[in-house]
Write a protein that holds these residues in place. Structure first.
Motif, PDB file in Angstrom:
ATOM      1  N   THR A  71     -39.616  19.383 -17.336  1.00 37.10           N
ATOM      2  CA  THR A  71     -38.747  18.220 -17.093  1.00 37.10           C
ATOM      3  C   THR A  71     -38.952  17.181 -18.193  1.00 37.10           C
ATOM      4  N   VAL A  72     -37.855  16.698 -18.737  1.00 39.85           N
ATOM      5  CA  VAL A  72     -37.927  15.626 -19.733  1.00 39.85           C
ATOM      6  C   VAL A  72     -37.248  14.403 -19.130  1.00 39.85           C
ATOM      7  N   PHE A  73     -38.017  13.321 -18.974  1.00 41.16           N
ATOM      8  CA  PHE A  73     -37.468  12.109 -18.366  1.00 41.16           C
ATOM      9  C   PHE A  73     -36.830  11.256 -19.468  1.00 41.16           C
ATOM     10  N   ASP A  74     -35.642  11.605 -19.819  1.00 35.20           N
ATOM     11  CA  ASP A  74     -34.964  10.937 -20.932  1.00 35.20           C
ATOM     12  C   ASP A  74     -33.462  11.100 -20.723  1.00 35.20           C
ATOM     13  N   GLU A  75     -32.692  10.485 -21.610  1.00 33.35           N
ATOM     14  CA  GLU A  75     -31.241  10.547 -21.503  1.00 33.35           C
ATOM     15  C   GLU A  75     -30.680  11.222 -22.745  1.00 33.35           C
ATOM     16  N   VAL A  76     -29.694  12.065 -22.579  1.00 34.30           N
ATOM     17  CA  VAL A  76     -29.047  12.700 -23.729  1.00 34.30           C
ATOM     18  C   VAL A  76     -28.093  11.684 -24.347  1.00 34.30           C
ATOM     19  N   VAL A  77     -28.191  11.509 -25.665  1.00 31.90           N
ATOM     20  CA  VAL A  77     -27.317  10.527 -26.314  1.00 31.90           C
ATOM     21  C   VAL A  77     -26.290  11.175 -27.233  1.00 31.90           C
ATOM     22  N   ALA A  78     -26.531  12.456 -27.625  1.00 30.97           N
ATOM     23  CA  ALA A  78     -25.543  13.144 -28.476  1.00 30.97           C
ATOM     24  C   ALA A  78     -25.736  14.647 -28.344  1.00 30.97           C
ATOM     25  N   VAL A  79     -24.643  15.383 -28.504  1.00 33.11           N
ATOM     26  CA  VAL A  79     -24.735  16.849 -28.476  1.00 33.11           C
ATOM     27  C   VAL A  79     -23.876  17.423 -29.597  1.00 33.11           C
ATOM     28  N   ASP A  80     -24.291  18.573 -30.120  1.00 35.43           N
ATOM     29  CA  ASP A  80     -23.418  19.336 -31.016  1.00 35.43           C
ATOM     30  C   ASP A  80     -23.244  20.712 -30.382  1.00 35.43           C
ATOM     31  N   LEU A  81     -22.075  20.903 -29.784  1.00 31.20           N
ATOM     32  CA  LEU A  81     -21.802  22.174 -29.105  1.00 31.20           C
ATOM     33  C   LEU A  81     -20.896  23.051 -29.965  1.00 31.20           C
ATOM     34  N   LEU A  82     -20.581  22.567 -31.152  1.00 30.00           N
ATOM     35  CA  LEU A  82     -19.633  23.291 -31.993  1.00 30.00           C
ATOM     36  C   LEU A  82     -20.336  24.319 -32.877  1.00 30.00           C
ATOM     37  N   HIS A  83     -21.671  24.262 -32.879  1.00 33.42           N
ATOM     38  CA  HIS A  83     -22.446  25.262 -33.615  1.00 33.42           C
ATOM     39  C   HIS A  83     -23.507  25.820 -32.676  1.00 33.42           C
ATOM     40  N   HIS A  84     -23.743  27.109 -32.814  1.00 34.38           N
ATOM     41  CA  HIS A  84     -24.730  27.760 -31.946  1.00 34.38           C
ATOM     42  C   HIS A  84     -25.940  28.150 -32.769  1.00 34.38           C
ATOM     43  N   PRO A  85     -27.189  27.925 -32.264  1.00 34.11           N
ATOM     44  CA  PRO A  85     -27.558  27.278 -31.002  1.00 34.11           C
ATOM     45  C   PRO A  85     -27.137  25.802 -30.948  1.00 34.11           C
ATOM     46  N   PHE A  86     -26.902  25.337 -29.725  1.00 37.41           N
ATOM     47  CA  PHE A  86     -26.420  23.971 -29.516  1.00 37.41           C
ATOM     48  C   PHE A  86     -27.557  22.964 -29.773  1.00 37.41           C
ATOM     49  N   LYS A  87     -27.175  21.799 -30.250  1.00 41.96           N
ATOM     50  CA  LYS A  87     -28.177  20.739 -30.488  1.00 41.96           C
ATOM     51  C   LYS A  87     -27.983  19.618 -29.466  1.00 41.96           C
ATOM     52  N   ILE A  88     -29.117  19.194 -28.926  1.00 42.30           N
ATOM     53  CA  ILE A  88     -29.086  18.146 -27.892  1.00 42.30           C
ATOM     54  C   ILE A  88     -30.040  17.046 -28.340  1.00 42.30           C
ATOM     55  N   ARG A  89     -29.541  15.831 -28.460  1.00 39.00           N
ATOM     56  CA  ARG A  89     -30.419  14.724 -28.874  1.00 39.00           C
ATOM     57  C   ARG A  89     -30.597  13.746 -27.717  1.00 39.00           C
ATOM     58  N   THR A  90     -31.868  13.387 -27.465  1.00 39.30           N
ATOM     59  CA  THR A  90     -32.148  12.365 -26.445  1.00 39.30           C
ATOM     60  C   THR A  90     -32.545  11.083 -27.178  1.00 39.30           C
ATOM     61  N   THR A  91     -32.931  10.062 -26.430  1.00 36.93           N
ATOM     62  CA  THR A  91     -33.292   8.802 -27.100  1.00 36.93           C
ATOM     63  C   THR A  91     -34.533   8.980 -27.969  1.00 36.93           C
ATOM     64  N   SER A  92     -35.359  10.018 -27.677  1.00 37.22           N
ATOM     65  CA  SER A  92     -36.614  10.112 -28.424  1.00 37.22           C
ATOM     66  C   SER A  92     -36.891  11.494 -29.013  1.00 37.22           C
ATOM     67  N   ASP A  93     -35.972  12.440 -28.872  1.00 37.79           N
ATOM     68  CA  ASP A  93     -36.286  13.801 -29.322  1.00 37.79           C
ATOM     69  C   ASP A  93     -35.007  14.572 -29.617  1.00 37.79           C
ATOM     70  N   GLU A  94     -35.196  15.766 -30.210  1.00 37.14           N
ATOM     71  CA  GLU A  94     -34.033  16.620 -30.463  1.00 37.14           C
ATOM     72  C   GLU A  94     -34.380  18.039 -30.040  1.00 37.14           C
ATOM     73  N   PHE A  95     -33.450  18.739 -29.434  1.00 35.72           N
ATOM     74  CA  PHE A  95     -33.706  20.085 -28.925  1.00 35.72           C
ATOM     75  C   PHE A  95     -32.599  21.032 -29.370  1.00 35.72           C
ATOM     76  N   GLU A  96     -32.940  22.331 -29.356  1.00 38.42           N
ATOM     77  CA  GLU A  96     -31.914  23.365 -29.563  1.00 38.42           C
ATOM     78  C   GLU A  96     -31.926  24.265 -28.343  1.00 38.42           C
ATOM     79  N   THR A  97     -30.751  24.739 -27.955  1.00 40.72           N
ATOM     80  CA  THR A  97     -30.695  25.647 -26.817  1.00 40.72           C
ATOM     81  C   THR A  97     -29.614  26.704 -27.043  1.00 40.72           C
ATOM     82  N   LYS A  98     -29.885  27.891 -26.520  1.00 41.28           N
ATOM     83  CA  LYS A  98     -28.898  28.976 -26.672  1.00 41.28           C
ATOM     84  C   LYS A  98     -27.832  28.897 -25.585  1.00 41.28           C
ATOM     85  N   ALA A  99     -28.183  28.283 -24.449  1.00 44.78           N
ATOM     86  CA  ALA A  99     -27.209  28.112 -23.356  1.00 44.78           C
ATOM     87  C   ALA A  99     -27.427  26.733 -22.745  1.00 44.78           C
ATOM     88  N   LEU A 100     -26.334  26.124 -22.307  1.00 39.17           N
ATOM     89  CA  LEU A 100     -26.432  24.766 -21.770  1.00 39.17           C
ATOM     90  C   LEU A 100     -25.687  24.669 -20.443  1.00 39.17           C
TER      91      LEU A 100
END
Ligand SMILES: Cc1cc2nc3c(=O)[nH]c(=O)nc-3n(C[C@H](O)[C@H](O)[C@H](O)COP(=O)(O)OP(=O)(O)OC[C@H]3O[C@@H](n4cnc5c(N)ncnc54)[C@H](O)[C@@H]3O)c2cc1C
Length: 311
Positions: A71-100
């Motif tokens: 669990t990450v107690f944060d808020e998503v502030v931006a996403v890039d779903l147009l390229h795979h793997p998808f990029k998810i940015r929160t207020t303090s971190d950035e993640f990649e995921t194969k499925a969302l």
């Protein structure tokens, strides 16, 4: 990854974790989602004596973590779903995921008057199906003039002695057949050209201050419940220009909850504007997770289905 910690997001996490998908859930600012803001939940199966919203959240959260959800107690502030793997940015971190799985829900529009927040769950409600039962033989008001306001008002007449529709104008937006049903129901009445300016009480709602929208004259009216039906806002701003949405901003998903981008799934009120119940959202969370599992298995064998797609 799963965005949202309401019943949809947490149920998706339970299924994803039990399916060894190694889920990471980003909670957002509203821990537990809308259900965690209410005191009495009487209609979630498995709790014969009812359960409070925060307790239900706590149980679901523990169940998700029991099987390994991170669990990450944060808020998503931006996403890039147009390229795979998808990029998810929160207020303090950035993640990649194969499925969302998107489970960011919707928020009921508020009146924005004094007393509304204070008496939430103690007379103020945004859900007749959830709370109507608590108003047996009492008087309630429904704010709004559209289909939902009238539908919910009619539903409330099963419990309440009197249901007054509070409407700012002189005509309703609701369809003619609902208006006809309302006219035939002797428990219902419309207070035209009126708006609630304040909700007052002592521990629970007792009176509202009503204003005549033509003259500005104010009066106090005793009432036990105020049901607000002036619409919902889906929390989909993040996905604008990336995912298909309907004219109200709800995500468009097929019957198996696939959105317009392969590998991105919608669960709960972020795409369901019909049922709006915790158990329905939980069901969508289960379905989205099972579909994500199938997508990831396919991905492993055949690669991303539309790798050359241009944004
Ligand atoms: C006062 C009240 C009482 C209710 N009572 C009942 C009841 O008794 N029974 C019942 O069945 N239903 C009830 N409901 C309805 C029920 O709460 C909803 O149907 C249910 O919570 C919807 O679940 P969801 O997971 O789809 O979305 P939500 O509960 O809306 O959850 C959305 C989640 O997404 C997160 N989120 C949003 N944006 C972001 C972002 N940018 N980054 C990360 N996370 C984000 C939020 O933090 C939240 O955790 C009630 C609703 C209200 C408002």
């Amino acid at each position: 990854m799963i965005i949202g910690s309401g019943p949809a997001g947490l149920t998706a996490a339970i299924y994803a974790a039990r399916g060894f998908l190694n889920p990471l859930l980003i909670t957002g600012n509203e821990l537990g989602g809308q259900i965690a803001t209410t005191t009495d939940v009487d209609n979630f199966p498995g709790f014969p004596n009812g359960v409070t919203g925060p307790e239900l959240y706590d149980q679901m959260q523990k169940q998700a973590e029991r099987f390994g959800t991170r669990t990450v107690f944060d808020e998503v502030v931006a996403v890039d779903l147009l390229h795979h793997p998808f990029k998810i940015r929160t207020t303090s971190d950035e993640f990649e995921t194969k499925a969302l799985i998107i489970a960011t829900g919707a928020s009921p529009r508020k009146l924005g008057v004094p007393g509304e927040n204070e008496f939430l769950g103690r007379g103020v409600s945004y859900c007749a199906t959830c709370d109507g039962f608590f108003f047996r033989n009492k008087e309630v008001m429904v704010v709004g003039g559209g289909d939902s306001a009238l539908q919910e008002g009619l539903f409330l007449t099963k419990f309440a002695n009197r249901v007054r529709i509070i409407h700012r104008r002189e005509s309703l937006r609701a369809g003619p057949s609902l208006q006809e049903r309302m006219k035939k129901n002797e428990k219902m009445q419309v207070v035209w050209n009126s708006a609630i300016r304040e909700i007052q009480g002592n521990g629970a709602v007792q009176t509202v201050k009503l204003e005549d929208t033509r003259t500005g004259a104010q009066s106090e009216t005793p009432v036990s419940g105020v049901f607000v039906y002036i619409g919902h806002e889906p929390n989909t701003g993040l996905f604008k220009d990336q995912l298909a949405m309907d004219h109200e901003g709800y995500l468009i998903a097929d019957a198996r909850l696939h959105t317009s981008i392969p590998g991105v799934f919608a669960a709960g009120e972020v795409h369901d504007k019909v049922f709006r119940q915790a158990i329905a959202s939980a069901g969508y969370g289960c379905m989205a997770s099972m579909e994500a599992e199938k997508f990831l298995a396919e991905l492993e064998h055949n690669g991303y289905p539309d790798a050359n797609r241009q944004p």
